[in-house]
Structures are given as structure tokens and as C-alpha cells.
Scaffold this active site. Structure first.
Site, PDB file in Angstrom:
ATOM      1  N   TYR A 212     -19.761 -44.001 -54.829  1.00  0.00           N
ATOM      2  CA  TYR A 212     -19.223 -45.557 -54.636  1.00  0.00           C
ATOM      3  C   TYR A 212     -18.299 -45.701 -53.827  1.00  0.00           C
ATOM      4  CZ  TYR A 212     -18.006 -50.390 -56.267  1.00  0.00           C
ATOM      5  OH  TYR A 212     -17.584 -51.501 -56.373  1.00  0.00           O
TER       6      TYR A 212
ATOM      7  N   VAL B 211     -26.612 -53.422 -53.912  1.00  0.00           N
ATOM      8  CA  VAL B 211     -25.697 -53.700 -55.187  1.00  0.00           C
ATOM      9  C   VAL B 211     -24.847 -54.599 -54.793  1.00  0.00           C
ATOM     10  CG1 VAL B 211     -24.533 -52.752 -57.072  1.00  0.00           C
ATOM     11  CG2 VAL B 211     -25.993 -51.319 -55.665  1.00  0.00           C
TER      12      VAL B 211
ATOM     13  N   LYS C 274     -23.501 -45.756 -52.865  1.00  0.00           N
ATOM     14  CA  LYS C 274     -23.253 -47.108 -52.892  1.00  0.00           C
ATOM     15  C   LYS C 274     -22.132 -47.465 -51.983  1.00  0.00           C
ATOM     16  CE  LYS C 274     -21.590 -50.254 -56.507  1.00  0.00           C
ATOM     17  NZ  LYS C 274     -21.225 -51.555 -55.556  1.00  0.00           N
TER      18      LYS C 274
ATOM     19  N   SER D   7     -20.221 -50.187 -50.342  1.00  0.00           N
ATOM     20  CA  SER D   7     -19.519 -51.587 -50.223  1.00  0.00           C
ATOM     21  C   SER D   7     -18.511 -51.572 -49.192  1.00  0.00           C
ATOM     22  CB  SER D   7     -19.004 -51.768 -51.611  1.00  0.00           C
ATOM     23  OG  SER D   7     -19.915 -51.896 -52.394  1.00  0.00           O
TER      24      SER D   7
END
Ligand SMILES: CC(=O)N[C@@H]([C@@H](O)[C@H](O)[C@H](O)CO)[C@@H](O)CC(=O)C(=O)O
Length: 343
Positions: free
Chosen positions: A180, A252, A210, A212
Site C-alpha cells: 500500500y 480503492v 494499492k 495512492s
């Protein structure tokens, strides 16, 4: 003068990497063929994933009774079938290990036979705590686990971070593992591409990323480096379209809690090649978020907005975040309804 390059291709689970190193005096070519990820750990995470808020009582205790209705809301009102729990939006780092276990358990229990995927974020500042949560996630049947970079004592190199991730993953070797990447929050500004270097040999359960962050070049380099059976889930909701063009196979984020329908429409417009529609939908999200940003958008506002839009009683955020005035959340909810044309 030298030039180094490589290319890779993925055909029927065979992962081929061709390394070319050339200078004027020598050309050497090495071809490595390996069966990619022979283990069949879990199903692939794709599509829209809501990063859930953590319901708290007005007194700031975790409120497990709101989780069942929350899941029904996501499925029935937003068409969102997968969730990411105890992450940034879920204030995971502000919760105790025990609270995180209880929450993860309830999300998995109530989501069973309803949701496609429950991915549990198990990252902590302490490696031991992360391992405990990873082991627990395996016991309760989570579909995946994810870990952010520790952010107090930060990893000095991508290799150090990989070692941390490896130790956590080893506590739940049969559960799909995701890195992440969220540099704006962790302050760990390593390139995700560097973190992924050779990660599959250190973490056999590794299944994707993931991401971000807003650095689409780094994201693109991750996608072009990694096997196609991994998941590339993008987490800056207001620029998802850019990431889809770069190869994301899912998203997500926090806004899919209340903008799930529009997120799903964007994904399917992109899939059908209807870029004009995809762009309109992305611009709508950007309009809503810029309006919110002008009013001072943070996680507390976001949580209150979700309560406002969904009618769920999500409660306040946990300190140090401060409760958002209801009028602010209401005003953003009105803008959202105007932009989406919802009554
Ligand atoms: C920094 C941050 O909170 N980013 C959000 C986004 O969904 C973000 O809220 C959205 O793009 C609006 O800016 C997600 O990436 C976080 C997330 O997926 C999580 O809660 O784990």
C-alpha cells in the site's frame, strides 16, 4: 557508451524477461523463463473497492453494530462489492490492535457470502503488531492483506521496506499480499517501482499494489514491470482515469463509499472505450472534490459527508482529527447531488 534495457512479456502464466546489455565491444543476451506465481493464493482483486470509514459511537468507541447496514448500503445503493478496511480512511493507525481485530472480524463476518473481497490493512509502526494483525486476518478468512510503509522510523531504502513487508507477509503466507503506497500520508517517498523490485521472490504471496500516489510515471513503471496477474489498484479517486490509461485494473478509495455508482460507470465506460463519458464522470468527481477542498476537505469532513449521504451513523473521527461541522458536510452533499443530478 552503454545502453541497458529490458523487456518483459507475460504469456499464459509464463513470465519472460529479456535483459539486453550492450556496449561497442560486447552484446550479451540472457533469457530467463520462469513460471509466474505457481501458487494459487486467492482471487484477483479488480474493480471498485471502497476504503471504509470506521463507525464510532458518539463517545469514540468502535461501533460494530453499524457494519452490517454499512455493507448493505455499499452493495445496494452504490454497487460496490469489495472493501478495504482499517486503512487510511478507516483511521487504522489511530486504532488499537485489539480494535482493529474486532473490526476486521466483523467486516469479514458480515461481508461473507455478500462481498467479493474484504482486504484488511494490517500495517502498523511496529512489525510485531503488523504480524499479529496479518496472522489474525488469515484466521478470520480475509481475502487479502495490505501494508503501508512504517512512518515514524521510516525505511531508509526500498530494500529495507521490502524486508519489513516480507516479515509481515510471512505471518500470513496463504493470504494475497498487497503493498500500500501512500507517500502523502506516510512521508515515505520511495518510488513504488523500486519497492517492487524482485518482491515476488521475497514474498511468494505478493499479488499487487494499492497505489495512492499521484506520480503516474511511477505507477506506469510498476505496471510495466510487474506480471499481468497482479492487481494494480489506484487510490487517488479524482485522477483515476489517468491511472486506467496507465494500466490500473481497479480502484480503492474513500469516495467510492458515496460515489460508487459513478465510479463503476467510469470503469465500465473506460472498458468500453467510451473516453468521452469516462472523462465527464471523472470531471464530476473533480468538481465535487474541488468544492470540498475549498471548504477544507480532510478525513473528518469525508467521514461526516458519508454519514450525510448514506444516513449511516458513522460517528466522529478519533482525535487528533476534529469533528466536522454538519453544515459543511451538508453543503458538500448538496453539491454532490447537484453535480450527479440526484434528488
Ligand atoms: C490520502 C487519502 O486519504 N487517499 C484516499 C483517497 O480515496 C482520497 O480520499 C480521495 O482521492 C480524495 O482525495 C485513499 O487513497 C485512501 C485509501 O484508499 C485508504 O483509506 O486506505
Amino acid at each position: 557508451m552503454k545502453s541497458n534495457g529490458w523487456c518483459s512479456s507475460h504469456v499464459n502464466n509464463i513470465y519472460i524477461r529479456l535483459d539486453l546489455r550492450c556496449d561497442y565491444t560486447c552484446v550479451s543476451t540472457s533469457v530467463t523463463i520462469k513460471t509466474a506465481m505457481t501458487s494459487t493464493v486467492g482471487k484477483k482483486a479488480t474493480g471498485l473497492v471502497a476504503a471504509t470509514f470506521t463507525p464510532l459511537t458518539p463517545k469514540g468507541e468502535i461501533n460494530l453494530s453499524e457494519i452490517g447496514p454499512y455493507i448493505d448500503y455499499l452493495l445496494e445503493q452504490q454497487g460496490v462489492k469489495s472493501i478495504f478496511v482499517n486503512g487510511t480512511t478507516g483511521e487504522g493507525l489511530s486504532l488499537t490492535v485489539e480494535e482493529r481485530k474486532q473490526l476486521a472480524e466483523e467486516w469479514c463476518r458480515k461481508g461473507k457470502n455478500k462481498l467479493e473481497q474484504v482486504i484488511v490493512h494490517v500495517g502498523c509502526l511496529s512489525l510485531k503488531d503488523s504480524q499479529e494483525l496479518a496472522h489474525h486476518a488469515a484466521e478470520i478468512g480475509a481475502d487479502g492483506i495490505a501494508v503501508i510503509a512504517p512512518s515514524f522510523f521510516k525505511p531508509a531504502t526500498a530494500g529495507a521496506l521490502r524486508m519489513f513487508l516480507q516479515e509481515v507477509a510471512a505471518a500470513a503466507p496463504a493470504v494475497p499480499f498487497y503493498y500500500y503506497h501512500i507517500p502523502s500520508v506516510t512521508g515515505v517517498n520511495l518510488q513504488a517501482r523500486d519497492v517492487l523490485e524482485g518482491i515476488e521472490s521475497q514474498i511468494p504471496s505478493f499479488r499487487g499494489l494499492k497505489f495512492s500516489g499521484s506520480d503516474l510515471m511511477d505507477f506506469g513503471r510498476c505496471v510495466s514491470y510487474c506480471p499481468s496477474h497482479w492487481s494494480y489498484l489506484y487510490g487517488v479517486d479524482e485522477q483515476l482515469l489517468g491511472a486506467l490509461a496507465m494500466g490500473a485494473n481497479g480502484a480503492v478509495g474513500s469516495t467510492y463509499n458515496y460515489l460508487g455508482k459513478s465510479g463503476n460507470r467510469l470503469l465500465s465506460a473506460f472498458e468500453k472505450g467510451d473516453i468521452t463519458l469516462a472523462r465527464i464522470l471523472q470531471f464530476q468527481v473533480q468538481d465535487i472534490l474541488s468544492y470540498a477542498i475549498d471548504l477544507g476537505f480532510d478525513l473528518a469532513v469525508n467521514k461526516q459527508l458519508m454519514s450525510e449521504v448514506s444516513g449511516l451513523a458513522l460517528g466522529p473521527p478519533r482525535l487528533p482529527l476534529l469533528l466536522c461541522p454538519q453544515a459543511k458536510a451538508r453543503s458538500i452533499a448538496q453539491r454532490l447531488q447537484q453535480v450527479l443530478g440526484v434528488k
